[in-house]
Design an enzyme around this catalytic site. Structure first.
Site, mmCIF file in Angstrom:
data_model
loop_
_atom_site.group_PDB
_atom_site.id
_atom_site.type_symbol
_atom_site.label_atom_id
_atom_site.label_comp_id
_atom_site.label_asym_id
_atom_site.label_seq_id
_atom_site.Cartn_x
_atom_site.Cartn_y
_atom_site.Cartn_z
ATOM 1 C CG ASN A 51 -1.693 1.339 1.266
ATOM 2 O OD1 ASN A 51 -2.682 1.469 0.561
ATOM 3 N ND2 ASN A 51 -1.254 2.320 2.043
ATOM 4 C CB THR B 140 -6.862 0.711 -3.085
ATOM 5 O OG1 THR B 140 -5.942 1.613 -3.730
ATOM 6 C CG2 THR B 140 -6.905 -0.582 -3.881
ATOM 7 C CD GLU B 141 -5.249 4.272 1.334
ATOM 8 O OE1 GLU B 141 -5.007 5.496 1.417
ATOM 9 O OE2 GLU B 141 -4.555 3.415 1.876
ATOM 10 C CG ASN B 142 -11.804 9.110 -3.057
ATOM 11 O OD1 ASN B 142 -13.007 9.273 -3.225
ATOM 12 N ND2 ASN B 142 -10.940 10.108 -3.166
ATOM 13 C CG HIS C 297 -6.950 10.905 -6.170
ATOM 14 N ND1 HIS C 297 -5.870 11.683 -6.530
ATOM 15 C CD2 HIS C 297 -8.036 11.717 -6.268
ATOM 16 C CE1 HIS C 297 -6.293 12.907 -6.843
ATOM 17 N NE2 HIS C 297 -7.598 12.946 -6.681
#
Length: 587
Positions: free
Chosen positions: A203, A415-417, A346
């Site tokens: 990650n 995967t990340e926001n 993002h």
């Protein structure tokens, strides 16, 4: 605090010359920053939320777990805000069923979490010892997810390197990590791969490299300026490739899973679109961020612009070779193509302009000065609290199109926001987070319409949690966690209801319906807010009354510990002081 009210008036346009012909699919000059698109996502689109082991599990020294670099780093005074640690965090280790029920309530299709390497292999060296209680914990989590029809997406490395590997070898500065990481990954494939079909090797390796080995803001806290980040990244890329090949040759045939990597990146937009230097600086910003890892994995080598800039500055410093390590021809072909899907994390965007940093024998170059650029923000961008995170939704669509253009339109999972807040008072009515999710998810929908191959979205994060060097001062969660209560109870914020409706509708059906969702979400959270505030007031009042007969110093300690973090309880404190006064008069 400036809360987002998201009608942006940013009118910059951007012409970016990209090397692949598919760039014409996306019109980089089109200015539709403020338009909202109503519609639905493709059938089978996967909706999820995420977390990581060190940030949520707690149980840092329980059941045979070894020390991680974050256990050690967070225990050093002055490294984390208010000297907080992840020792107990959300107590996720003891709350598997509770948390999976929250996911079920949200109607999640997938849950992204990470495995703690030292929980499975306490020293990081497989031949030393495997901790079966650690295996048992992740077995329980995976099984419980699957029983509730939630797909596990598992990250092998979310920053918590076993401390022994740091002390013995220097961590990611040492090539030996490649083999140790591969052995750990193979243990995970062996024990969990019959049920886990989506694996993420690393990650946000950018943070591991830059903040762990260049600036020292993150564990292990080393400041090897100019070389540390590049060497760490070099070994991480090799470790990723080795694990992908291990899975491909040993496990894919029987397990039928996929192995990818999750890269985080801000978008970079040129300040002056008529200035070629700014246009080049903006692309350089993204290449030094996402391209640093993605270009070797998709094309076999570092971005040319990184090789040119770091190489030139190294020569000017009088060094015989570039500070950016190089891959051999064999390594290039071994690394190229080692990605079944690309994870994208993002959060925000920057304006970028050309800035020449001095370089020469007397100057010390580092990752940041190597880029020859300056980052700027528009003061009109909403700023919910984190000093680095501004809400700039249109940058998300541009980044996703950049990925499509540069890397041959790979399968992408976001995967990340998400967005944090800095609140002194309890606040479950997170209107700004609803706005952020609405706008960013909509920009992702536009990117899919542009032809970007996005298959899933992960809201970051499921719970409030330990935010690395920021401690507990920032909250990203859909669910509020009361960290002062030893049971760490969870409370839904308004964004839970809003996100749940996006998932149920698989998008945004109509303006009227979406506005209705927002109204209902805020109505629901108002009563929850009152319940939580009442609970906190009861807890605070009990603490105050317990200390009534203590010396003045105890009251002073109590004021700092309880009242300062929760300004909302000031009225309770005043009431208690009045009560003390009455009791003393009675005595």
């Amino acid at each position: 605090i400036m809360l987002p009210r998201c009608a942006f008036s940013v009118c910059h346009v951007f012409v970016l010359v990209l090397c692949l012909s598919s760039a014409e699919d996306f019109d980089w000059t089109k200015n539709d920053h403020s338009s909202f698109y109503y519609g639905t996502f493709p059938a089978g689109f996967s909706w999820g939320a995420g977390s990581s082991a060190y940030q949520t599990e707690g149980a840092w020294d329980k059941d045979g777990k070894g020390l991680s670099i974050w256990d050690v780093f967070s225990h050093k005074k002055g490294k984390i805000q208010r000297n907080e640690t992840g020792d107990s965090s959300c107590e996720g280790y003891h709350k598997v069923k509770d948390d999976v029920s929250l996911m079920k309530e949200l109607k999640l299709n997938h849950y992204r979490f990470s495995i703690s390497w030292p929980r499975l292999i306490p020293t990081g060296i497989k031949s030393d010892h495997i901790n079966e209680k650690g295996i048992q914990y992740y077995d329980e989590l995976i099984n419980h997810l699957l029983e509730n029809q939630i797909t596990p997406i598992v990250t092998l490395y979310h920053w918590d390197l076993p401390q022994v590997l740091q002390e013995k070898y220097g961590g990611w500065q040492n090539i030996s990590m490649v083999n140790h990481f591969n052995e750990y990954a193979n243990l995970c494939f062996e024990r969990f791969g019959n049920r886990v079909k989506y694996w993420i090797t690393f990650n946000n390796p950018w943070s591991v490299a830059v903040e762990g080995y260049e600036t020292g803001e993150h564990a292990p806290g080393l400041k090897l300026r100019g070389t540390g980040a590049y060497r760490a990244a070099h070994h991480i890329i090799k470790a990723h490739a080795k694990v992908w090949h291990s899975y491909d040759t040993q496990w894919r045939g029987k397990q039928k899973g996929l192995v990818g990597i999750s890269l985080s990146g801000d978008w970079g937009e040129p300040v002056d679109i008529s200035n070629q230097k700014d246009i080049e600086a903006a692309e350089r910003y993204v290449q030094f961020y996402v391209g640093w890892f993605a270009t070797p994995i998709f094309h076999g080598d570092y971005p040319q612009v990184m090789k040119d800039f770091i190489g030139r500055k190294s020569v000017q410093q009088g060094l015989g070779t570039s500070r950016l390590p190089s891959f051999s021809p064999q390594e290039k072909s071994y690394i190229k193509g080692t990605c079944d899907f690309l994870g994208i994390g993002h959060f925000t965007t920057r304006y970028i302009t050309q800035k020449n940093n001095p370089s020469g024998r007397s100057s010390s170059s580092n990752y940041f000065t190597d880029r020859d650029l300056a980052e700027l923000v528009d003061p009109r961008w909403p700023d919910p609290g984190s000093e680095w995170l501004y809400s700039v939704p249109w940058g998300f669509r541009r980044l996703l199109n950049f990925v499509k253009t540069q890397y041959g339109n790979p399968m992408v999972y976001v995967t990340e926001n998400g967005v944090s807040e800095k609140m002194l008072c309890t606040e479950l009515c997170d209107d700004w987070r609803i706005q952020y999710y609405k706008d960013y998810i909509n920009e992702m929908m536009k990117a899919i319409k542009d032809g970007v191959n996005v298959k899933g979205y992960t809201a970051w994060s499921l719970l409030d949690k330990f935010e690395w060097d920021e401690g507990y001062s920032e909250r990203f969660g859909l669910y509020y966690v009361d960290f002062r209560n030893k049971n760490k109870p969870r409370y839904p914020k308004a964004s839970v209801q809003f996100y749940k409706r996006i998932i149920s509708a698989n998008g945004f059906p109509s303006q009227r319906e979406v506005e209705n969702w927002r109204r209902k979400a805020v109505e629901t959270c108002s009563s929850s807010n009152q319940l939580l505030a009442a609970e906190e007031q009861r807890s605070t009042a009990a603490n105050i009354l317990r200390l009534i007969h203590d010396p003045l110093t105890s009251h002073m300690e109590m004021v700092t510990e309880i009242v300062v973090p929760t300004v909302c309880t000031l009225s309770i404190l005043l009431s208690a002081i009045f009560l003390m006064f009455l009791l003393r008069r009675r005595n």
